[in-house]
Design an enzyme around this catalytic site. Structure first.
Site, short mmCIF file in Angstrom:
data_model
loop_
_atom_site.label_atom_id
_atom_site.label_comp_id
_atom_site.label_asym_id
_atom_site.label_seq_id
_atom_site.Cartn_x
_atom_site.Cartn_y
_atom_site.Cartn_z
N ASP A 487 0.81 -1.22 0.00
CA ASP A 487 0.00 0.00 0.00
C ASP A 487 0.85 1.27 0.00
OD1 ASP A 487 -2.52 -1.08 0.05
OD2 ASP A 487 -2.65 -1.17 2.24
C1 GLC Z 1 -1.53 -4.01 5.40
C2 GLC Z 1 -2.76 -4.00 4.54
C3 GLC Z 1 -2.57 -4.88 3.32
C4 GLC Z 1 -1.31 -4.49 2.60
C5 GLC Z 1 -0.12 -4.48 3.52
C6 GLC Z 1 1.12 -3.98 2.88
O1 GLC Z 1 -1.35 -5.25 5.96
O2 GLC Z 1 -3.87 -4.43 5.26
O3 GLC Z 1 -3.67 -4.80 2.46
O4 GLC Z 1 -1.12 -5.37 1.55
O5 GLC Z 1 -0.40 -3.67 4.64
O6 GLC Z 1 1.08 -2.62 2.61
C1 GLC Z 2 -1.35 -0.59 5.16
C2 GLC Z 2 0.08 -0.36 5.52
C3 GLC Z 2 0.27 0.93 6.24
C4 GLC Z 2 -0.43 2.05 5.53
C5 GLC Z 2 -1.89 1.71 5.33
C6 GLC Z 2 -2.64 2.78 4.63
O1 GLC Z 2 -2.01 -0.98 6.28
O2 GLC Z 2 0.59 -1.39 6.33
O3 GLC Z 2 1.62 1.18 6.43
O4 GLC Z 2 -0.31 3.24 6.22
O5 GLC Z 2 -1.99 0.52 4.61
O6 GLC Z 2 -3.99 2.48 4.60
#
Ligand code: GLC
Ligand code: GLC
Length: 814
Positions: A487
């Protein structure tokens, strides 16, 4: 240091010290009524949706860290001393404190001044209520005149509004008290048709429903004026902060025990029948009173608890293993499976780290959660798949998340994450492999919930696949869009404004930045889709998909391979990300793991080389970090990933979610030792002895462990709600132990450590119980199978004739 121990026999984790490094929590409820409960009785409850139907209030990020809960106070009415048997909120000194977190229940107890008090908290199956069974025992030589006070604080339903809109909320709180039951009914007089109730099994000495009356001015929950004085005020909340507190007196003879039950529940009335009498504003309690009466009846709580136990016996009984490693057994047999249920239910919405107001059910997350859940309650997995697919957009793309109560997609945290659609293919394929229920593909499902747009689910999968083909970049790799699995790799964002969301800001047209990760995902999902199409008799379509998959593989080999490992991406300038050419962020875990597990370049040995680079550059004793070297400064063109200080989260943290991809990759190149070694490094049970470093619960995975660049290397954060649960479960059961579901049956293909003599497993699959015994006779992974005594070719156990109850499989590894 340990703060407790596993009780595998009872399937509990027993915490023996209340001041754990962080609150160690558990979940109550597994269907519609849910609660979070910490080892000191902190936490809150909600109905279906942690944001929109919050029943009790919790104060996140408070000091102390865990505040608001299901509190009990015991008061010695002779001396005036009082304490909380769960330590919080009074923090009075206790003897023999324990908290037993079990499957869907938590028992917290302790002794103080010769008085023992324990509370069992749980949610009965099929009910929208929780039971607190408080048992108080007098171990003194003399009579003890005791009072018990309960205490909760009601949330005014919408947790977001509740914590911000005080100008309104301080004037709207309303309750009703009838027959000793406290009803919370804020906004019931107008647009809501739901309320909550808080009941007690004993005759009340008094009650309170106004927070200020209960606590007294300038006091907190640690020393409520009412408890201190031993006298309830019988307060009725009008505005301000409605709470629920009962006061019961229990004189106990020496050696005597008594049980006091509390029920906290949620109830809805049909709109036309909200009030009784109809022209009043009094809650119609016709359907509620019988429920209360039923669960306050003495034996009912025990019966309901027994049912819950049996329910979990059955669910966990679906897959049990006996390996030489206690941590593997414990996680697979109990805790990892249990966590998979929690992630399925909560997605990423409500935990100690997810406030319940930020995130609904994620499209990507919920699809992945199915990997660890689908064997448990396939019916619910099916429903979830259809709900998710109904939020898919006509383009094949997806909203990134939806609210569970409305089941509608929303753009709160953006859409256009170009990996999203493929996870639907993987979720569906996991379901089909588990159940063989091909009718799922014919279900008519709308796009974006628009009436009239219904198409068979199969078509949704096709659109998912096409979505990527319609969005290829300059190298023929998939355009990344807002981000992919990571993300925080926001290559089209270029945000330089404080507070701007990385997830919703786009300053570029998105025609250049490409993701090698999505390419790997496309290969994996595309192969599944091809097999699914084949099964539907669509041979031509199937070959078409395969042709695209092969083309993508070639593209990855040409433009996504950096020499020693897979590249990560191309940025908006067309420059490489995750390459030896970069000064920082030279190598990323995601593409090494995912391309290896998808078998990209397997014949040319690319996965083996990529995995070797992982071992050399990314592996630490606490797990595999996300990338190296960590970004030391903010890179405008990379987005949120470089906003984190080095070693945390996506910036070179150990993101436990993607470690299992590497484990699976290792099994694909036949390296069981490495696969299980990586598995053990992040296995929470194996990390229990370093609880002081790890700090999170030793019974569930956390999303992240601080990487080697962080001053707190080895410290976990964001426990419970993470794709780590499903992926580790999948990796260890289906790839390391190799008991793998497939469309045509169960495959047995273990890739276990060389020094394991073998293992046993029992797996219920499509109604048949498979007893599997694996024996090692040589150091390799070549497997020969005997099914019910007869040798078979290959590693696929064919489906037995209808009516078969058990199948015995003997596997020999050499
Ligand atoms: C969090 C989010 C997931 C994403 C991951 C890496 O675990 O829930 O959807 O793939 O972060 O950013
Ligand atoms: C996922 C990631 C986090 C980010 C978030 C945004 O959970 O782990 O680092 O801030 O997505 O929604």
């Amino acid at each position: 240091m340990n703060y407790g121990h596993f009780d595998d026999h009872n399937r509990e984790y027993v915490i023996t010290q209340p001041d754990t490094p962080l609150p160690w929590i558990n979940y109550l409820g597994c269907q519609a009524y849910f609660g979070i409960i910490s080892n000191t009785a902190g936490g809150y409850s909600f109905y279906r949706d942690a944001r929109l139907r919050r029943i009790t209030r919790y104060r996140y990020n408070n000091a102390p860290g865990d505040f608001g809960g299901r509190y009990i106070y015991v008061r010695d009415d002779d001396s005036g001393e009082f304490w909380s048997p769960s330590w919080q909120p009074t923090q009075a000194k206790l003897e023999d404190y324990f908290c037993r977190h079990g499957l869907g229940y938590t028992i917290i107890g302790s002794r103080s001044n010769g008085i023992e008090a324990r509370t069992r908290y749980f949610v009965p199956l099929d009910e929208n209520l929780e039971i607190w069974q408080v048992t108080v025992t007098n171990h003194r030589q003399r009579v003890a005149n005791l009072s018990v006070f309960s205490a909760i604080e009601f949330c005014l339903w919408d947790a977001q509004d509740d914590s911000t809109n005080f100008q309104r909320n301080f004037s709207i709180g309303e309750v009703e008290i009838e027959g000793g039951v406290i009803y919370h009914k804020t906004e019931y007089r107008e647009r809501r048709n739901h309320f909550s109730f808080f009941a007690c099994s004993e005759e009340l000495t008094g009650f309170d429903t106004q927070r200020e009356a209960f606590l007294g001015p300038y006091r907190g929950w640690g020393n409520p004026a009412v408890v201190e004085s031993g006298k309830s005020r019988n307060s009725e909340a009008h505005g301000w902060a409605p709470v629920g507190s009962h006061h019961v007196r229990i004189p106990l003879n020496p050696g005597e025990s008594r049980q006091v039950l509390f029920l906290l529940g949620y109830q809805e009335n049909p709109r036309q029948e909200k009030f009784d009498p109809p022209d009043s504003l009094i809650i119609n309690k016709k359907t509620t009173k019988p429920i209360i009466a039923r669960y306050l009846a003495p034996a009912m709580a025990d019966t309901a608890f027994e049912r819950l136990r049996l329910y979990w016996d059955e669910l966990l009984g679906l897959c049990q293993v006996e390996t030489p490693d206690v941590h593997t057994n414990r996680m697979v047999n109990i805790w990892n499976a249990y966590q998979c249920m929690a992630t399925f239910n909560m997605s990423r919405s409500a935990s100690f780290y997810e406030s319940g107001i930020g995130r609904g059910l994620g499209f990507r997350d919920s699809n992945q959660d199915l990997l660890g859940f689908v064997h448990m309650v396939p019916g619910r997995a099916r429903e979830r798949i259809l709900d998710l697919a109904a939020t898919q957009l006509p383009t094949g793309g997806a909203y990134h998340q939806y609210q569970p109560l409305t089941k509608r997609g929303n753009n709160d945290i953006g859409s256009g994450f170009n990996d999203d659609p493929h996870w639907l293919i993987l979720g569906v394929s996991a379901y089909l492999k588990e159940t063989g229920d091909w009718t799922l593909l014919d279900e008519l499902v709308p796009y974006d919930n628009a009436p009239g747009s219904e198409k068979p689910l199969y078509e949704h999968l096709e659109r998912s696949f096409r979505y990527t083909l319609d969005r290829l970049g300059p190298h023929g790799l998939p355009l990344i869009g807002r981000a992919d699995w990571n993300d925080c790799l926001n290559l089209n964002c270029f945000s330089d404004t404080p507070g701007q969301s990385f997830q919703t800001t786009t300053n570029k047209d998105g025609k250049v930045a490409e993701s090698v990760f999505i390419a790997g995902l496309f290969v994996l999902a595309g192969r599944e889709l091809a097999r699914i199409a084949c099964h539907r008799g669509l041979a031509a379509e199937s070959s078409c998909y395969l042709a695209e998959v092969l083309k993508m593989e070639t593209t990855i080999r040409e433009h996504g391979w950096d020499g020693e490992w897979f590249l990560r991406a191309y940025d908006d300038f067309g420059r490489k990300v995750g390459s030896k050419e970069n000064a920082e962020g030279k190598i990323f875990i995601e593409t090494q793991g995912f391309c290896s597990l998808a078998g990209v370049g397997l014949k040319d040995g690319l996965p083996a080389r990529a995995l070797e680079s992982v071992r050399r550059l990314l592996a630490t004793e606490h797990g595999i970090v996300l990338q190296q070297p960590a970004y030391s400064k903010y890179y405008l063109e990379l987005g949120e990933i470089s906003s984190y200080p080095p070693g945390y989260k996506e910036n070179a943290g150990i993101f436990c979610h993607n470690n299992p991809w590497v484990m699976i990759g290792e099994t694909r190149v036949g390296n069981g030792d490495a696969a299980h070694d990586y598995y053990s490094r992040i296995n929470p049970s194996a990390r229990e002895p370093i609880s002081d470093i790890h700090r999170c619960e030793p019974y569930v995975y956390a999303q992240m462990i601080a990487g080697r660049d962080a001053p707190t290397h080895g410290e976990a954060k964001n426990s419970w709600l993470t794709g780590t649960a499903a992926w580790n479960y999948h990796a260890v059961t289906q790839w390391i132990l190799g008991v793998r579901t497939d469309y045509e049956g169960l495959r047995i293909e273990p890739v276990i450590p060389k020094n394991w003599p073998g293992f046993r497993a029992s797996r219920k699959f499509r109604g048949v119980c498979y007893h599997i015994e694996v024996q090692r006779t040589g150091p390799g992974n070549v497997v020969s199978l005997e099914v019910d005594g007869a040798p078979i070719q290959g590693n696929l156990v064919p489906l037995p004739p209808a009516g078969t109850k058990t199948v015995t499989v003997k596997a020999t590894l050499r």
